[in-house]
Design a protein around this motif. Structure first.
Motif, PDB file in Angstrom:
ATOM      1  N   GLN A 242      17.659  -1.683  26.188  1.00 41.95           N
ATOM      2  CA  GLN A 242      17.265  -2.895  25.476  1.00 41.95           C
ATOM      3  C   GLN A 242      17.257  -2.635  23.965  1.00 41.95           C
ATOM      4  N   ARG A 243      17.887  -3.540  23.225  1.00 44.24           N
ATOM      5  CA  ARG A 243      17.956  -3.367  21.779  1.00 44.24           C
ATOM      6  C   ARG A 243      16.585  -3.366  21.122  1.00 44.24           C
ATOM      7  N   VAL A 244      15.694  -4.228  21.609  1.00 43.27           N
ATOM      8  CA  VAL A 244      14.389  -4.356  20.971  1.00 43.27           C
ATOM      9  C   VAL A 244      13.609  -3.049  21.040  1.00 43.27           C
ATOM     10  N   ILE A 245      13.904  -2.215  22.018  1.00 45.41           N
ATOM     11  CA  ILE A 245      13.256  -0.905  22.136  1.00 45.41           C
ATOM     12  C   ILE A 245      14.070   0.153  21.412  1.00 45.41           C
ATOM     13  N   ALA A 246      15.371   0.226  21.728  1.00 43.15           N
ATOM     14  CA  ALA A 246      16.195   1.327  21.239  1.00 43.15           C
ATOM     15  C   ALA A 246      16.440   1.273  19.740  1.00 43.15           C
ATOM     16  N   ASP A 247      16.550   0.067  19.172  1.00 43.59           N
ATOM     17  CA  ASP A 247      16.813  -0.034  17.735  1.00 43.59           C
ATOM     18  C   ASP A 247      15.673   0.551  16.898  1.00 43.59           C
ATOM     19  N   ALA A 248      14.496   0.633  17.479  1.00 46.39           N
ATOM     20  CA  ALA A 248      13.347   1.171  16.750  1.00 46.39           C
ATOM     21  C   ALA A 248      13.173   2.677  16.952  1.00 46.39           C
ATOM     22  N   ASP A 249      14.053   3.295  17.730  1.00 45.92           N
ATOM     23  CA  ASP A 249      13.925   4.718  18.044  1.00 45.92           C
ATOM     24  C   ASP A 249      14.798   5.520  17.075  1.00 45.92           C
ATOM     25  N   PRO A 250      14.218   6.320  16.202  1.00 44.51           N
ATOM     26  CA  PRO A 250      15.010   7.045  15.197  1.00 44.51           C
ATOM     27  C   PRO A 250      15.895   8.145  15.785  1.00 44.51           C
ATOM     28  N   ARG A 251      15.709   8.488  17.041  1.00 44.94           N
ATOM     29  CA  ARG A 251      16.512   9.559  17.648  1.00 44.94           C
ATOM     30  C   ARG A 251      17.929   9.110  17.991  1.00 44.94           C
ATOM     31  N   VAL A 252      18.147   7.792  18.075  1.00 44.77           N
ATOM     32  CA  VAL A 252      19.424   7.293  18.575  1.00 44.77           C
ATOM     33  C   VAL A 252      20.070   6.328  17.591  1.00 44.77           C
ATOM     34  N   GLU A 253      21.374   6.079  17.819  1.00 44.72           N
ATOM     35  CA  GLU A 253      22.108   5.056  17.079  1.00 44.72           C
ATOM     36  C   GLU A 253      22.771   4.120  18.082  1.00 44.72           C
ATOM     37  N   ARG A 254      22.865   2.838  17.688  1.00 46.04           N
ATOM     38  CA  ARG A 254      23.626   1.905  18.498  1.00 46.04           C
ATOM     39  C   ARG A 254      25.105   2.072  18.160  1.00 46.04           C
ATOM     40  N   ILE A 255      25.948   2.098  19.191  1.00 42.46           N
ATOM     41  CA  ILE A 255      27.368   2.351  18.986  1.00 42.46           C
ATOM     42  C   ILE A 255      28.200   1.288  19.710  1.00 42.46           C
ATOM     43  N   ALA A 256      29.493   1.329  19.461  1.00 40.91           N
ATOM     44  CA  ALA A 256      30.485   0.527  20.201  1.00 40.91           C
ATOM     45  C   ALA A 256      30.125  -0.955  20.235  1.00 40.91           C
ATOM     46  N   GLU A 257      29.856  -1.517  19.075  1.00 39.99           N
ATOM     47  CA  GLU A 257      29.492  -2.930  19.044  1.00 39.99           C
ATOM     48  C   GLU A 257      30.694  -3.845  19.283  1.00 39.99           C
ATOM     49  N   PHE A 258      31.868  -3.251  19.454  1.00 40.11           N
ATOM     50  CA  PHE A 258      33.039  -4.033  19.832  1.00 40.11           C
ATOM     51  C   PHE A 258      33.018  -4.420  21.305  1.00 40.11           C
ATOM     52  N   LEU A 259      32.100  -3.827  22.092  1.00 41.44           N
ATOM     53  CA  LEU A 259      31.973  -4.187  23.500  1.00 41.44           C
ATOM     54  C   LEU A 259      31.160  -5.465  23.661  1.00 41.44           C
ATOM     55  N   ARG A 260      31.421  -6.191  24.741  1.00 43.33           N
ATOM     56  CA  ARG A 260      30.642  -7.398  25.078  1.00 43.33           C
ATOM     57  C   ARG A 260      29.578  -7.004  26.102  1.00 43.33           C
ATOM     58  N   LEU A 261      28.348  -7.048  25.687  1.00 45.69           N
ATOM     59  CA  LEU A 261      27.249  -6.722  26.594  1.00 45.69           C
ATOM     60  C   LEU A 261      26.359  -7.954  26.754  1.00 45.69           C
ATOM     61  N   PRO A 262      25.969  -8.273  27.973  1.00 43.44           N
ATOM     62  CA  PRO A 262      25.133  -9.462  28.194  1.00 43.44           C
ATOM     63  C   PRO A 262      23.683  -9.191  27.827  1.00 43.44           C
ATOM     64  N   ALA A 263      22.923 -10.245  27.725  1.00 48.38           N
ATOM     65  CA  ALA A 263      21.475 -10.110  27.562  1.00 48.38           C
ATOM     66  C   ALA A 263      20.839  -9.966  28.935  1.00 48.38           C
ATOM     67  N   LEU A 264      19.712  -9.304  28.975  1.00 48.64           N
ATOM     68  CA  LEU A 264      18.984  -9.090  30.222  1.00 48.64           C
ATOM     69  C   LEU A 264      17.990 -10.239  30.408  1.00 48.64           C
TER      70      LEU A 264
END
Length: 300
Positions: A242-264
């Motif tokens: 989930q973006r709302v959790i992972a975006d706040a985690d400094p250990r990781v980066e969001r990648i591959a935003e060219f992919l189409r991912l649905p919302a949960l």
């Protein structure tokens, strides 16, 4: 024997064993000891003067009589559950216990602050939180309220969609420094992925983006979502969260935003018979407002 005098607990045990396929599996799922379940099955067969199971090394197989009895016993169990729901629905007190079930990720990240606030505001309401990725049976009072990622199809359950939680692909910064940051689908395919043990959700998301994947695509797999995420954060590979959790985690980066991912999707589910019970309605309202807030904050 007059079957009207049958001990209801024998029939309940019969349903558990028949549904589980073995005494040992029924004991694990019900909390009733295997010897007790065995005694119940023998007592029921003696009372009915009919064999209900064929015993085999791999488990219990229902006889024709057992199949007939199972259908009737399940109807009785459903009727008893509805009686319980009807009685519970008559409560007018803003106090008592509310049994709430939610996925482990939701229970771990989204619910603690809400429940702390709810306890301050409504000290008469006690919360029994079941953090589980298995669906609880609301009609049998295994839970009063459920937060689920799918809409139930039964008409006697009230379902309200309360949020859409966007998903993203993530990897630890340490892993990306070593493997590179993918700019294309081909580059992404060359990376390690952390998958799930039984769920095929990652394969389905990949297929939607033109990428055929199998279990062998994932060199590391874990069904537990909390552990799965810990593996991603440790640098084991790429995973979805989930973006709302992972975006706040400094250990990781969001990648591959060219992919189409649905919302949960997040659905708030309660038995229709309990929807107006004051304590359940109060918890339901608080959950709906909090999950809607989280969903709104998660939107890009």
């Amino acid at each position: 024997m007059d079957v009207r005098q049958l001990d209801w607990s024998l029939l309940q045990s019969f349903v558990r064993v028949a549904s589980s396929g073995s005494l040992s599996a029924a004991a694990r799922s019900s909390g009733i000891s295997q010897p007790t379940l065995g005694r119940h099955m023998r007592a029921l067969e003696e009372a009915l003067e009919q064999p209900l199971f064929t015993r085999r090394p791999e488990g219990q197989t229902l006889t024709p009589m057992g199949h007939q009895l199972l259908a009737h016993a399940q109807q009785m169990e459903d009727a008893a559950a509805r009686i319980s729901l009807t009685a519970a629905g008559a409560s007018a007190r803003l106090e008592g216990t509310v049994r709430l079930t939610a996925a482990r990720v939701v229970a771990h990240w989204h619910l603690p602050q809400l429940l702390a606030r709810l306890r301050r505001e409504e000290p008469g309401i006690r919360i029994d939180l079941v953090a589980s990725d298995l669906p609880e049976n609301l009609l049998h009072r295994e839970a009063d309220i459920a937060l689920r990622m799918f809409r139930p199809e039964r008409g006697d359950l009230s379902a309200q969609k309360v949020a859409d939680l966007p998903l993203g692909l993530y990897a630890a910064r340490s892993y990306l420094d070593r493997a590179g940051r993918p700019e294309t689908l081909e580059a992404l395919k060359a990376m390690d992925f952390v998958g799930y043990g039984r769920s095929d959700i990652m394969q389905r998301l990949m297929a939607e983006n033109g990428w055929t994947a199998s279990r062998e695509t994932f060199p590391l797999r874990c069904e537990d979502q909390l552990v799965n995420w810990a593996l991603v954060c440790a640098g084991c590979g790429v995973g979805g969260f989930q973006r709302v959790i992972a975006d706040a985690d400094p250990r990781v980066e969001r990648i591959a935003e060219f992919l189409r991912l649905p919302a949960l999707p997040v659905w708030l589910v309660v038995p229709e018979a309990l929807r107006q019970v004051p304590r359940i309605a109060r918890v339901r309202q608080a959950l709906a407002e909090e999950m809607a807030r989280i969903g709104a904050a998660a939107r890009p």
